[in-house]
Each structure stands twice: as C-alpha cells, then as structure tokens.
Design a protein around this motif. Structure first.
Motif, PDB file in Angstrom:
ATOM      1  N   GLY A  27       5.085 -17.312   4.926  1.00 31.07           N
ATOM      2  CA  GLY A  27       4.936 -16.026   4.256  1.00 31.07           C
ATOM      3  C   GLY A  27       4.500 -16.153   2.811  1.00 31.07           C
ATOM      4  O   GLY A  27       4.810 -15.307   1.988  1.00 31.07           O
ATOM      5  N   GLN A  28       3.755 -17.218   2.493  1.00 29.97           N
ATOM      6  CA  GLN A  28       3.293 -17.446   1.123  1.00 29.97           C
ATOM      7  C   GLN A  28       1.785 -17.622   1.109  1.00 29.97           C
ATOM      8  O   GLN A  28       1.228 -18.315   1.956  1.00 29.97           O
ATOM      9  N   LEU A  29       1.152 -17.022   0.119  1.00 34.71           N
ATOM     10  CA  LEU A  29      -0.285 -17.166  -0.069  1.00 34.71           C
ATOM     11  C   LEU A  29      -0.520 -18.211  -1.152  1.00 34.71           C
ATOM     12  O   LEU A  29       0.052 -18.130  -2.236  1.00 34.71           O
ATOM     13  N   ARG A 119      -0.340  -5.574  -1.245  1.00 37.43           N
ATOM     14  CA  ARG A 119       0.590  -6.697  -1.123  1.00 37.43           C
ATOM     15  C   ARG A 119       0.213  -7.492   0.114  1.00 37.43           C
ATOM     16  O   ARG A 119      -0.095  -6.919   1.152  1.00 37.43           O
ATOM     17  N   VAL A 120       0.271  -8.813   0.018  1.00 39.35           N
ATOM     18  CA  VAL A 120      -0.086  -9.664   1.148  1.00 39.35           C
ATOM     19  C   VAL A 120       0.944  -9.532   2.278  1.00 39.35           C
ATOM     20  O   VAL A 120       2.134  -9.296   2.041  1.00 39.35           O
ATOM     21  N   ALA A 154      -0.889 -18.193  10.854  1.00 38.70           N
ATOM     22  CA  ALA A 154      -0.719 -16.872  10.257  1.00 38.70           C
ATOM     23  C   ALA A 154      -1.924 -16.621   9.349  1.00 38.70           C
ATOM     24  O   ALA A 154      -2.320 -17.495   8.592  1.00 38.70           O
ATOM     25  N   VAL A 155      -2.504 -15.434   9.435  1.00 38.24           N
ATOM     26  CA  VAL A 155      -3.701 -15.096   8.672  1.00 38.24           C
ATOM     27  C   VAL A 155      -3.342 -14.020   7.653  1.00 38.24           C
ATOM     28  O   VAL A 155      -2.760 -12.997   8.005  1.00 38.24           O
ATOM     29  N   PRO A 156      -3.667 -14.231   6.365  1.00 36.02           N
ATOM     30  CA  PRO A 156      -3.318 -13.220   5.360  1.00 36.02           C
ATOM     31  C   PRO A 156      -4.125 -11.942   5.515  1.00 36.02           C
ATOM     32  O   PRO A 156      -5.339 -11.974   5.715  1.00 36.02           O
TER      33      PRO A 156
END
Length: 166
Positions: A27-29, A119-120, A154-156
């Motif tokens: 859950g981090q970009l 927000r991402v 996971a894709v942002p």
C-alpha cells in the motif's frame, strides 16, 4: 495445457522494478529521487532523466496528488479494459513533483476538476474493487496489497482525497 489470456493491464516486474511492486503490495507508492540534482521522477529509472546522474534511490511518496488532466475511455478492445469501460484515464501531479499516468476511481465524471486533490489506492485485480485500508504511519486512507493467492501485482490508481478512512 491451457494458456492464460493475454493481459495488458498487469506489469512484468524485473529485478530493478521489484522494490516498486513490493511497496505497492504494502500500500505504498515509491518514486526515485536523484542524489545529484535532488529532483524526483516517476516512472522508475536507473538514472535521473533531468541530469542523467546514476545517483538515484527509492523514496516513499506521500500518495497525494492533484489532477492534471483526464479522458473518459468509452471503448478499448484490449483485454481486460473492454470489460471496464467507461473508465477515467488520467495524468496526475504527485505532491513530490513528477507527473504520473494512472486511472481515477470512485469518482463520477461530473465531479472531476483540474487541480482536485487525489489520494493513491491500489487495484489488486482487473475488475475488482480497489483495496482500502488505513496507513497508520500517515493517518490517511490508502489501498492495500496484491492478490496473495495469484501473486498479481497491485497497480496504483487514484481517487478523490479524503481525510478519514472510507
């Protein structure tokens, strides 16, 4: 033996981009920042596109962005995008400076506005809802993870910014 359908929405991570996709699973970009000129860039590269220095490192992005531009896609023949139409393809300005191509989710076309806060979040699987969770360190809402059973990345994506969990 059956072959899997060709997918155009999932990345093919390599050794260099693996930290980016692993962070997305948490859950981090991430983005890259140059040690020579100090500028951040996205998409991940092994050199700075501004000064060409190879002194670049991974950095956690805030996940905040503003909408630069968008287009609502009503037809796309590549799998699995055809099943998602209409969807909103967009370019956002990350808080750290770089622009990023993405998708806007959980927002009606009529509510979109240049400069709106985003927000991402992270899409786990084509056609599934965007994951949600709470980022304890930052105290703001973010999407979570990969599909642990399939190992898909996971894709942002981005959605309208809110100050609390959704």
């Amino acid at each position: 033996m059956t072959t899997a359908a060709v997918r155009f929405d999932l990345p093919e991570p390599d050794a260099f981009t693996r930290p980016y996709w692993d962070a997305a699973a948490r859950g981090q970009l991430l983005l890259r920042r140059c040690g020579a000129c100090g500028r951040a860039h996205h998409y991940p590269r092994e050199f700075c596109p501004h000064c060409w220095s190879e002194d670049v490192a991974w950095e956690r992005a805030s996940g905040d962005a503003t909408l630069y531009t968008w287009s609502v896609v009503h037809r796309n023949d590549l799998p699995p995008f055809g099943a998602r139409v209409p969807y909103t393809a967009a370019v956002v300005d990350l808080a750290e400076g770089p622009r990023m191509m993405t998708e806007i989710v959980e927002c009606a076309e009529s509510a979109l506005a240049i400069g709106m806060r985003l927000r991402v979040a992270f899409r786990q699987e084509a056609g599934q809802e965007v994951g949600r969770g709470t980022d304890q360190e930052m105290g703001r809402e973010v999407g979570r993870g990969t599909d642990q059973e399939t190992g898909r990345e996971a894709v942002p994506v981005f959605r309208p910014w809110s100050s609390g969990p959704g």
